[in-house]
Motif scaffolding. Structure first.
Motif, PDB file in Angstrom:
ATOM      1  N   SER A 242       0.795  -1.218   0.000  1.00 21.91           N
ATOM      2  CA  SER A 242       0.000   0.000   0.000  1.00 21.91           C
ATOM      3  C   SER A 242       0.832   1.276   0.000  1.00 21.91           C
ATOM      4  O   SER A 242       0.304   2.360  -0.014  1.00 21.91           O
ATOM      5  N   SER A 243       2.132   1.159   0.091  1.00 16.57           N
ATOM      6  CA  SER A 243       2.988   2.332   0.119  1.00 16.57           C
ATOM      7  C   SER A 243       3.406   2.721  -1.279  1.00 16.57           C
ATOM      8  O   SER A 243       3.272   1.944  -2.211  1.00 16.57           O
ATOM      9  N   GLY A 244       3.986   3.902  -1.448  1.00 15.27           N
ATOM     10  CA  GLY A 244       4.486   4.334  -2.746  1.00 15.27           C
ATOM     11  C   GLY A 244       3.393   4.954  -3.583  1.00 15.27           C
ATOM     12  O   GLY A 244       2.290   5.254  -3.129  1.00 15.27           O
ATOM     13  N   PRO A 245       3.618   5.110  -4.846  1.00 17.59           N
ATOM     14  CA  PRO A 245       2.692   5.791  -5.735  1.00 17.59           C
ATOM     15  C   PRO A 245       1.408   5.040  -5.954  1.00 17.59           C
ATOM     16  O   PRO A 245       0.437   5.595  -6.445  1.00 17.59           O
ATOM     17  N   GLU A 246       1.342   3.722  -5.614  1.00 24.73           N
ATOM     18  CA  GLU A 246       0.152   2.926  -5.852  1.00 24.73           C
ATOM     19  C   GLU A 246      -0.910   3.162  -4.785  1.00 24.73           C
ATOM     20  O   GLU A 246      -2.059   2.766  -4.931  1.00 24.73           O
ATOM     21  N   ALA A 247      -0.549   3.842  -3.644  1.00 27.42           N
ATOM     22  CA  ALA A 247      -1.436   3.879  -2.493  1.00 27.42           C
ATOM     23  C   ALA A 247      -2.729   4.649  -2.761  1.00 27.42           C
ATOM     24  O   ALA A 247      -3.783   4.329  -2.216  1.00 27.42           O
ATOM     25  N   ALA A 248      -2.716   5.642  -3.629  1.00 26.45           N
ATOM     26  CA  ALA A 248      -3.890   6.492  -3.827  1.00 26.45           C
ATOM     27  C   ALA A 248      -4.791   5.990  -4.931  1.00 26.45           C
ATOM     28  O   ALA A 248      -5.750   6.664  -5.300  1.00 26.45           O
ATOM     29  N   GLU A 249      -4.497   4.835  -5.524  1.00 25.16           N
ATOM     30  CA  GLU A 249      -5.235   4.402  -6.691  1.00 25.16           C
ATOM     31  C   GLU A 249      -6.412   3.526  -6.298  1.00 25.16           C
ATOM     32  O   GLU A 249      -6.384   2.851  -5.263  1.00 25.16           O
TER      33      GLU A 249
ATOM     34  N   LEU B 293      -7.412  -9.755  -6.270  1.00 27.55           N
ATOM     35  CA  LEU B 293      -6.663  -8.531  -6.011  1.00 27.55           C
ATOM     36  C   LEU B 293      -5.452  -8.438  -6.939  1.00 27.55           C
ATOM     37  O   LEU B 293      -5.157  -7.375  -7.504  1.00 27.55           O
ATOM     38  N   ALA B 294      -4.746  -9.544  -7.116  1.00 27.56           N
ATOM     39  CA  ALA B 294      -3.564  -9.559  -7.988  1.00 27.56           C
ATOM     40  C   ALA B 294      -3.940  -9.214  -9.419  1.00 27.56           C
ATOM     41  O   ALA B 294      -3.224  -8.484 -10.123  1.00 27.56           O
ATOM     42  N   GLU B 295      -5.114  -9.738  -9.877  1.00 27.11           N
ATOM     43  CA  GLU B 295      -5.524  -9.466 -11.249  1.00 27.11           C
ATOM     44  C   GLU B 295      -5.862  -7.981 -11.434  1.00 27.11           C
ATOM     45  O   GLU B 295      -5.507  -7.363 -12.457  1.00 27.11           O
ATOM     46  N   LEU B 296      -6.525  -7.381 -10.425  1.00 26.88           N
ATOM     47  CA  LEU B 296      -6.841  -5.961 -10.502  1.00 26.88           C
ATOM     48  C   LEU B 296      -5.565  -5.110 -10.497  1.00 26.88           C
ATOM     49  O   LEU B 296      -5.452  -4.122 -11.232  1.00 26.88           O
ATOM     50  N   LEU B 297      -4.615  -5.500  -9.652  1.00 20.83           N
ATOM     51  CA  LEU B 297      -3.343  -4.775  -9.603  1.00 20.83           C
ATOM     52  C   LEU B 297      -2.621  -4.844 -10.945  1.00 20.83           C
ATOM     53  O   LEU B 297      -2.034  -3.860 -11.414  1.00 20.83           O
TER      54      LEU B 297
ATOM     55  N   LEU C 155     -11.539   0.323  -5.231  1.00 18.80           N
ATOM     56  CA  LEU C 155     -11.832  -1.116  -5.238  1.00 18.80           C
ATOM     57  C   LEU C 155     -10.617  -1.923  -4.770  1.00 18.80           C
ATOM     58  O   LEU C 155     -10.745  -2.882  -4.015  1.00 18.80           O
ATOM     59  N   ILE C 156      -9.442  -1.503  -5.239  1.00 17.11           N
ATOM     60  CA  ILE C 156      -8.216  -2.197  -4.814  1.00 17.11           C
ATOM     61  C   ILE C 156      -8.035  -2.040  -3.312  1.00 17.11           C
ATOM     62  O   ILE C 156      -7.669  -2.984  -2.602  1.00 17.11           O
ATOM     63  N   GLY C 157      -8.332  -0.811  -2.777  1.00 17.55           N
ATOM     64  CA  GLY C 157      -8.213  -0.612  -1.339  1.00 17.55           C
ATOM     65  C   GLY C 157      -9.161  -1.492  -0.572  1.00 17.55           C
ATOM     66  O   GLY C 157      -8.812  -2.041   0.488  1.00 17.55           O
ATOM     67  N   SER C 158     -10.411  -1.629  -1.086  1.00 16.43           N
ATOM     68  CA  SER C 158     -11.386  -2.487  -0.407  1.00 16.43           C
ATOM     69  C   SER C 158     -10.935  -3.946  -0.414  1.00 16.43           C
ATOM     70  O   SER C 158     -11.081  -4.680   0.583  1.00 16.43           O
ATOM     71  N   LEU C 159     -10.388  -4.387  -1.553  1.00 16.15           N
ATOM     72  CA  LEU C 159      -9.910  -5.777  -1.630  1.00 16.15           C
ATOM     73  C   LEU C 159      -8.729  -6.009  -0.705  1.00 16.15           C
ATOM     74  O   LEU C 159      -8.566  -7.096  -0.133  1.00 16.15           O
ATOM     75  N   ARG C 160      -7.889  -4.964  -0.526  1.00 16.93           N
ATOM     76  CA  ARG C 160      -6.768  -5.120   0.413  1.00 16.93           C
ATOM     77  C   ARG C 160      -7.293  -5.355   1.820  1.00 16.93           C
ATOM     78  O   ARG C 160      -6.778  -6.192   2.555  1.00 16.93           O
ATOM     79  N   ALA C 161      -8.325  -4.608   2.184  1.00 21.15           N
ATOM     80  CA  ALA C 161      -8.907  -4.781   3.522  1.00 21.15           C
ATOM     81  C   ALA C 161      -9.526  -6.162   3.671  1.00 21.15           C
ATOM     82  O   ALA C 161      -9.411  -6.806   4.724  1.00 21.15           O
TER      83      ALA C 161
END
Length: 436
Positions: free
Chosen positions: A9-16, A40-44, A19-25
């Motif tokens: 979740s760190s770096g430039p990817e954190a604000a994107e 999650l991997a497929e979305l990333l 849906l990805i944030g919800s899947l991380r949770a």
């Protein structure tokens, strides 16, 4: 912790992508949920975050190594072609009631798996051996060396030992080489000769040379070729050896370590071994068979342990003492073992005198030890040097002849158990060599 969520979740990817944030949770709440982590991997990956996708796919593969979707995602994230999908195996045929349908299964794999047995309706079924191996009567299992095979030798190849050669000519080879004279004098073309003496003195080599002189095939037999754990198989193996020799006549059968194959039955506790000796006696007599053209040679270090019945007239009735190599023989043996080694100014005459009483195996050991000494010296100094007389004499001095223990045991036999003059030749040598 093995179930800890990788931190992506760190770096430039954190604000994107919310849906990805919800899947991380969701993944954090259920770290072992492989399908959720792969989603999650497929979305990333679709969002262009390949490194984060690799982390999620690798975590999924650690929990499900055979997951095809995880492998495909990993390959895609690494920029490699997706792995081929595994070929789906057909379900095993099952009959009604849950019983396996063997006939249907055999038809399915018939083009892939060769048949285990060959159907031969026209051939007579071969008998099985006692152990069920199906090789009963397979005499071809014994190696037969032809007289013109590579590596065949003659008596001329035996260095020195002229007295032994003369005795062989007079007592064994001349009658065998002249079949017409043998028939004229009523002598059967069969014979037995027992070679005995210290170990490492060339008894096996002499036996091969005799076969070469006779132009005969050669079969070497040791106890491992005959002895079997199954009752009756040892006797059968002994019979098959002689059957092979009769088919390959003229043939020399060489019984190596006769004290093991033909030990005194009075001292043998195992009934199977006594039966094997009985079978050997039967084969030597040729009961039910013709042994013409079959010449039996045997070698032993301890002739006093051989069953006395084997040495009666008509069997192994001639004996020949094979002693440590004499001077000319030692010269030839030493030159043979030094022929491919780097040597300089080697005084073979001095070495021959220093190795009196050494067996052929001892002489080979002397050359090996001298080569080792020169090799180590070269490694220490960094300068390659040749093997010289000093190396060889030093090795000869350090090595004790292996024949000494044998003569210590043979001395008592020659002096106190020489019934019928069996060991007169040995006794004469001991007196001449002042070993009594």
């Amino acid at each position: 912790m093995p179930d800890e969520i990788p931190d992506t979740s760190s770096g430039p990817e954190a604000a994107e992508s919310p849906l990805i944030g919800s899947l991380r949770a969701a993944v954090a709440a259920a770290p072992r949920d492989v399908p959720l982590r792969l989603h999650l991997a497929e979305l990333l990956l679709d969002a262009g975050h390949g490194d984060a996708a690799v982390v999620e796919a690798a975590f999924a593969l650690s929990h499900a190594p055979g997951n095809a979707q995880a492998r495909a995602l990993m390959a895609r994230a690494m920029g490699e072609p997706a792995p081929a999908a595994p070929v789906e195996q057909p379900a095993a045929p099952v009959q009604q009631g849950g019983r396996f349908d063997w006939a249907a299964a055999e038809q399915e794999v018939g083009d892939v798996v060769p048949p285990r047995f060959i159907a031969r309706p026209d051939a007579k079924e071969a008998p099985l051996a006692a152990d069920g191996s199906g090789d009963a009567g397979d005499a071809s299992a014994y190696d037969v060396d032809a007289p013109d095979a590579p590596g065949s030798v003659r008596l001329a190849d035996v260095g020195g030992m002229q007295e032994v050669k003369d005795r062989l000519e007079a007592a064994f080879l001349t009658p065998m080489r002249n079949p017409e004279l043998s028939r004229l004098y009523g002598k059967s073309l069969r014979g037995g000769l027992l070679l005995y003496g210290p170990p490492g003195c060339g008894k096996t080599f002499i036996a091969r040379a005799i076969a070469g002189e006779l132009g005969a095939n050669f079969i070497s037999v040791s106890i491992s070729d005959v002895l079997d754990m199954w009752v009756g198989n040892s006797e059968r193996n002994m019979h098959e050896v002689f059957e092979t020799a009769r088919r390959q006549a003229p043939c020399v059968v060489f019984l190596d370590e006769l004290d093991a194959l033909g030990a005194k039955r009075s001292r043998t506790q195992h009934n199977g071994m006594r039966n094997t000796v009985n079978q050997l006696l039967t084969e030597l007599d040729g009961v039910g068979h013709v042994n013409d053209g079959v010449f039996v040679l045997a070698a032993t270090n301890v002739p006093w342990d051989v069953d006395i019945a084997l040495r009666r007239p008509g069997r192994l009735d001639r004996t020949l003492l094979v002693l440590p190599p004499d001077g000319p023989a030692r010269d030839a043996i030493l030159r043979y073992h030094l022929r491919d080694r780097p040597i300089e100014s080697v005084d073979v005459g001095r070495l021959v005198k220093a190795t009196d009483g050494f067996s052929g195996a001892d002489l080979a050991h002397v050359c090996e030890s001298a080569a080792e000494s020169a090799l180590l010296d070269s490694a220490r100094t960094g300068t390659v040097r040749m093997i010289n007389t000093k190396d060889l004499l030093g090795a000869a001095k350090a090595i004790r002849p292996s024949t000494e223990p044998w003569f210590a045991a043979a001395r008592n036999v020659a002096m106190f158990a020489n019934e019928g003059g069996t060991y007169d030749e040995l006794l004469a040598y001991l007196k001449k060599a002042r070993k009594l």
